[in-house]
Write a protein that holds these residues in place. Structure first.
Motif: not given
Length: 154
Positions: A89-92, A66-68, A56-62, A72-74
């Motif tokens: 880190y997130v590996f997709y 940058r609206g990213i 959730a933290w990585v998704n929020r920053v993205l 892809a499934r994490p």
């Protein structure tokens, strides 16, 4: 269940569903070797559903920077702190690895990095906006990477 990534005997454990699982495992092992050599940190990953707060933290920053939003499934995530830096880190499944480096001190380094495993195409979410540099790795083959500086507070 957490998995300590072995960079001597590279394994696809946790990444088997990826079409580029071997290359993604090499990319993950490359990161593990870096943190072991530079910080003496054991790089340990968990299934994405086991650490929803990191994802959730990585998704929020993205999304906010940058609206990213990746389609892809994490598969796996990790978060830790070394040398005053909060790392996540997130590996997709697609072969993409995203990392957020966030200095705990105000005014420190803060950035998001993207690394593409060998054999994967540049994701459409990144293709028009980022140029990728190439790097050779004994563990991962050819890694393509890019980044952007984080400006917000997270």
């Amino acid at each position: 269940m957490p998995y300590a990534v072995d960079f001597v005997n590279v394994s696809t454990v946790g990444l088997e569903s990826s079409p580029v699982s071997g290359a993604l495992a090499g990319l993950r092992a490359n990161e593990a070797r870096y943190y072991k050599n530079k910080y003496d940190h054991v790089f340990t990953v968990s299934a994405a559903e086991e650490e929803p707060e990191t994802l959730a933290w990585v998704n929020r920053v993205l999304a906010e920077e940058r609206g990213i939003v990746f389609a892809a499934r994490p598969l796996e995530v990790t978060s830790f702190e070394v040398d005053g830096l909060r790392m996540a880190y997130v590996f997709y499944e697609s072969g993409l690895a995203v990392n957020v480096m966030y200095s705990v001190e105000a005014g420190g380094k803060r950035a998001v990095g993207f690394k593409l495993a060998e054999g994967m195409d540049v994701p459409e979410e990144l293709a028009p906006r980022f140029k990728f540099a190439r790097q050779k790795s004994k563990l991962a083959g050819e890694i393509r990477g890019s980044f952007f500086v984080v400006k917000g507070e997270y």
